[in-house]
Design a protein around this motif. Structure first.
Motif, PDB file in Angstrom:
ATOM      1  N   UNK A  62       0.764  -1.395  -0.117  1.00  8.15           N
ATOM      2  CA  UNK A  62       0.186  -0.262   0.012  1.00  8.15           C
ATOM      3  C   UNK A  62       0.595   1.306  -0.146  1.00  8.15           C
ATOM      4  N   UNK A  63       1.028   1.879  -0.758  1.00  7.21           N
ATOM      5  CA  UNK A  63       1.176   3.079  -0.848  1.00  7.21           C
ATOM      6  C   UNK A  63       1.074   3.987   0.183  1.00  7.21           C
ATOM      7  N   UNK A 186       1.520  -1.017   5.801  1.00  5.53           N
ATOM      8  CA  UNK A 186       0.135  -0.470   5.216  1.00  5.53           C
ATOM      9  C   UNK A 186       0.266   0.517   6.078  1.00  5.53           C
ATOM     10  N   UNK A 187      -0.379   1.726   5.775  1.00  6.91           N
ATOM     11  CA  UNK A 187      -1.226   2.768   6.067  1.00  6.91           C
ATOM     12  C   UNK A 187      -2.323   3.288   6.243  1.00  6.91           C
ATOM     13  N   UNK A 227       2.322  -1.245  -4.719  1.00  2.20           N
ATOM     14  CA  UNK A 227       3.732  -1.663  -5.477  1.00  2.20           C
ATOM     15  C   UNK A 227       2.976  -3.189  -5.158  1.00  2.20           C
ATOM     16  N   UNK A 228       3.826  -3.945  -5.400  1.00  7.18           N
ATOM     17  CA  UNK A 228       3.854  -5.534  -5.443  1.00  7.18           C
ATOM     18  C   UNK A 228       4.957  -6.521  -4.849  1.00  7.18           C
ATOM     19  N   UNK A 229       4.763  -7.721  -4.423  1.00 11.46           N
ATOM     20  CA  UNK A 229       5.823  -8.289  -3.724  1.00 11.46           C
ATOM     21  C   UNK A 229       5.449  -9.782  -4.040  1.00 11.46           C
ATOM     22  N   UNK A 247      10.327  -7.491  -6.623  1.00 14.90           N
ATOM     23  CA  UNK A 247       9.077  -6.214  -6.023  1.00 14.90           C
ATOM     24  C   UNK A 247       9.103  -5.450  -6.941  1.00 14.90           C
ATOM     25  N   UNK A 248       8.266  -4.348  -7.144  1.00 15.38           N
ATOM     26  CA  UNK A 248       7.620  -3.445  -7.606  1.00 15.38           C
ATOM     27  C   UNK A 248       7.513  -2.038  -6.249  1.00 15.38           C
ATOM     28  N   UNK A 249       7.869  -1.410  -6.470  1.00 18.19           N
ATOM     29  CA  UNK A 249       7.716  -0.423  -5.033  1.00 18.19           C
ATOM     30  C   UNK A 249       6.617   0.735  -5.554  1.00 18.19           C
ATOM     31  N   UNK A 250       5.880   0.883  -4.158  1.00 17.14           N
ATOM     32  CA  UNK A 250       4.747   2.004  -3.912  1.00 17.14           C
ATOM     33  C   UNK A 250       5.260   2.703  -4.860  1.00 17.14           C
TER      34      UNK A 250
END
Length: 769
Positions: A62-63, A186-187, A227-229, A247-250
């Motif tokens: 989650x960004x 998370x946020x 993003x995704x892991x 890994x794809x950064x948020x």
């Protein structure tokens, strides 16, 4: 012969059998080949995704949602890093089955566990995890256990878990050698000031999607990109080594810098809460503060409101709303509860429409002036009513206003004069300016849910007459404020907005929202004339209660009707104020919907509120007060430090300031003083010098001075050991009808001796202007 025949028969059978076998083999091959073709070619994408689904674990990152700031970069809404807790039930079950206790025979040989023993061990393993999750996350144990026992590879247990709690949980699971519980960053959204500007800021759902206000309007700007892991898993559902991870950064969301000013918003909300409590307005109150030159909204609020951190909870202070639920249950309770929440979430300033009433007279007079239909010397005679076709339409004042010049028709808020002016304008010209002032369209503010006004499809003579003084059509409070602001702003209509800039996470400006001038509606010459007229409304007319010492204030009162109009209790009191009138910069609208007071007029109910708002925000915004000789009694004096001085020196200091005093005790030095140094008081208050006598330190009950004259109220407060700050109507305009209309702190509350009680005085100017 018989033997040969038998041999031929067997050969025939074998041949036919061979053929059948060959045919069956070919068919089988075709079927298998066809099936393989279907699986591997035709439907390959489906099965590849299925394989990937079973062999990988895809976690969403989650960004961080962008922050919302006021114009001075004070944080209003922020996102904090939290943790999401999830479980892998299939992994937990595998671990649980493997946790069965190994039994051995007399020779030490392992005895295979039964299925029943394995299931018992699995259940115990699941229960241990469920107990820890329920304990640390404050969850229901039974519900948590059910989630752990699902036949799935991923189940979310909780979101927005504070990092320290998540860390404690992970450590405890590790200590007890329990696995299958995962944490993901998370946020959570936090609103630092609770109900501050709640309808403007809005809120999000649990997934971080904006639902109301700016959170909804600028959701795409604020939300960022997830993003995704992607992790490879083995047959047991456990993670494979790091080499199998992608890994794809948020990308965090941008921030929104609003036009709101935290200080101005505070003052607006403070005074709206006071008028709501005093009038018990059945449908609530709303207010707007706008920079008329730029269209920037400095403050906007509707009361009652709600806590942005708990938007689905009715605040306890609104007992009248909670009382509506007392005798309800089941569906009736749920329906009423939802209705109340939706009303709390509504931004009355732009979501609702109303008949504007007499503030719309600014439109009528400015239109007629711009078209050259009237001038300063034009006169209008009001006998209390006017016959229009078959209708007799009355002025608010019984007996009428007599003969008036144009400026006085606005100051007196005369309905008959407005009908005469409206007739000069005519329906076509009236509609043309109605559109030019923006009433046919939305004001265009960057907030969701703006309503559209309702106007006549075919305007007749009677419609024109009632519309001239603001009745029988609907607009939003924001549209009405924009019209009056355009009149004061050299005739320029600007688009209101609540966002100034879009910034990235580092504060770099990505986009700036500039002032948008829609059109020039009237000339600067007519605008200047109208500003003179509007200042006259406050100095001489129905808006006298909007007076603020040291400042030139203009504006217009209104008392609007609601359906059914036969019910005189259904009224909206409003006032639109402008200041400073030498160069109008700020406009303030206050609307009180269905005040439960005897006098429901805008001049009596709303104008004093606007005055108190201006009294607070103008100095805050850097507009310096300039007092006339007549306003000497309103100019405040800062009490100096007198304690420790000789009595003679203290007396001289106060004499030089022109402040009266009294001495208690017979000592040679001042041992204490009331009020304390640094407090600002008006000259009419008396300073107490304690010279040996002990100053009382107990708190006192604030008396109720409502309805009292200036002198009586000051004496009443002095008797209680309190000081009075007088505001409201100009002192030289007070009369026998002048009385205290509001006080702060409220009557009945406790205050320290020497505290200053602000009391607003007003005249009962009218109840239906």
């Amino acid at each position: 012969m018989a033997g040969k025949h038998s041999n031929k028969t067997n050969k025939g059978i074998r041949f036919r059998l061979g053929v059948l076998i060959l045919i069956f083999a070919v068919l089988s091959f075709v079927i298998v080949a066809g099936r393989l073709l279907y699986l591997q070619v035709i439907n390959t994408n489906f099965y590849q995704s299925k394989a990937a689904e079973n062999q990988t674990k895809d976690l969403i990152i989650t960004p961080m949602r962008g922050s919302i700031y006021d114009r001075n970069m004070t944080e209003l809404a922020v996102s904090a890093t939290t943790q999401e807790i999830s479980v892998s039930p299939t992994n937990i079950r595998t671990k649980g089955l493997a946790s069965v206790e190994i039994k051995r025979d007399e020779k030490g040989k392992a005895i295979p566990a039964t299925d029943e023993e394995k299931e018992a061990a699995c259940l115990k393993y699941q229960q241990r995890i469920a107990k820890l999750l329920a304990k640390y996350l404050d969850l229901d144990y039974d519900e948590t256990l059910k989630k752990i026992q699902r036949d799935q590879s991923y189940v979310r247990i909780a979101r927005h878990v504070d990092a320290d709690i998540a860390d404690e949980l992970v450590q405890k699971l590790s200590d007890e050698k329990l696995s299958g519980v995962n944490t993901t960053e998370d946020s959570k959204r936090y609103y630092k000031y609770g109900n501050f500007a709640s309808q403007v800021i809005g809120f999000t759902n649990d997934d971080g999607q904006g639902l109301y206000g700016l959170e909804l309007q600028y959701n795409d700007v604020l939300k960022g990109v997830a993003g995704r892991v992607v992790k490879a898993t083995n047959a047991l559902g456990s993670d494979m080594p790091y080499d199998y991870e992608k890994y794809v950064a948020a990308k965090d969301g941008n921030g929104v810098v609003t036009t709101l000013d935290e200080g101005v918003q505070h003052y607006l909300e403070k005074h709206l809460e006071e008028v709501l409590a005093q009038t018990s307005a059945k449908k609530g109150v709303c207010g707007i503060v706008m920079d008329i030159k730029t269209g920037e909204i400095l403050a906007m609020s509707t009361k009652p409101d709600f806590d942005l951190n708990n938007p689905r909870v009715i605040p306890e202070e609104y007992t009248s709303l909670l009382n509506e639920l007392n005798n309800l249950s089941g569906d009736d309770y749920d329906k009423k509860y939802s209705e109340i929440l939706l009303n709390l979430w509504r931004n009355k300033a732009l979501n609702d429409t109303y008949e504007p009433g007499s503030t719309f007279k600014v439109f009528t007079v400015s239109t007629a002036l711009e078209e050259g239909l009237v001038n300063d010397d034009s006169t209008f005679t009001c006998g209390g009513s006017k016959r229009v076709k078959d209708k007799t339409i009355r002025c608010w004042k019984d007996g009428g206003h007599g003969t008036q010049v144009l400026k006085d028709t606005l100051a007196n808020s005369c309905n008959v004069a407005m009908m005469d002016i409206g007739a000069l304008i005519g329906t076509d010209m009236f509609r043309k300016y109605f559109e030019a002032y923006g009433f046919m369209d939305k004001a265009g503010i960057d907030l969701p849910g703006e309503a559209t006004g309702i106007f006549f499809d075919n305007m007749g003579e009677v419609d024109l007459a009632t519309a001239s003084f603001g009745q029988n059509f609907q607009v939003t409070p924001l549209q009405e404020l924009c019209m009056v602001s355009a009149v004061a702003n050299d005739g320029k209509l600007v688009t209101p907005h609540v966002v100034r800039e879009i910034v990235d996470a580092d504060g770099n400006i990505q986009q700036t929202m500039d002032t948008q001038v829609k059109r020039q509606v009237i000339s600067k010459q007519i605008s200047d004339k109208m500003n003179n007229y509007l200042e006259n409304v406050v100095s001489q007319g129905t808006g006298q209660n909007a007076y603020v010492a040291g400042y030139r204030v203009g504006g217009k009162t209104a008392t609007s009707e609601k359906q059914p109009k036969s019910n005189k209790k259904l009224r909206i009191a409003s006032f639109i104020g402008l200041a400073p009138m030498d160069d109008p910069q700020y406009a303030v609208l206050v609307m009180v919907d269905e005040p439960q007071t005897d006098n429901k007029g805008g001049g009596a109910v709303a104008a004093p509120v606007v005055a108190r708002i201006f009294e607070d925000i103008l100095p805050y915004l850097g507009v310096e007060a300039v007092y006339s000789d007549e306003e000497a009694d309103r100019q405040e004096i800062t009490v100096p430090t007198l304690t420790g001085q000789s009595v003679d020196d203290a007396k001289k200091a106060l004499d030089d300031l022109g402040v009266d005093y009294t001495v208690k005790g017979d000592g040679k030095k001042v041992t204490d003083q009331l009020p304390v140094a640094g407090i600002s008081v008006q000259p009419d208050n008396k300073i107490v010098l304690y010279c040996g006598e002990k100053k009382p330190t107990d708190k006192v009950k604030v008396p109720d001075v409502s309805g009292m004259s200036v002198e009586t109220a000051r004496a009443e407060l002095a008797q209680a050991g309190l000081y009075m700050k007088q505001n409201g109507i100009a002192s030289w305009r007070t009369s026998g009808a002048s009385a205290a209309v509001q006080q702060s702190p409220a009557a009945g509350s406790e205050a320290a001796r020497g505290s200053v009680v602000t009391v607003a005085f007003g005249n009962n100017v009218t109840s239906q202007e």
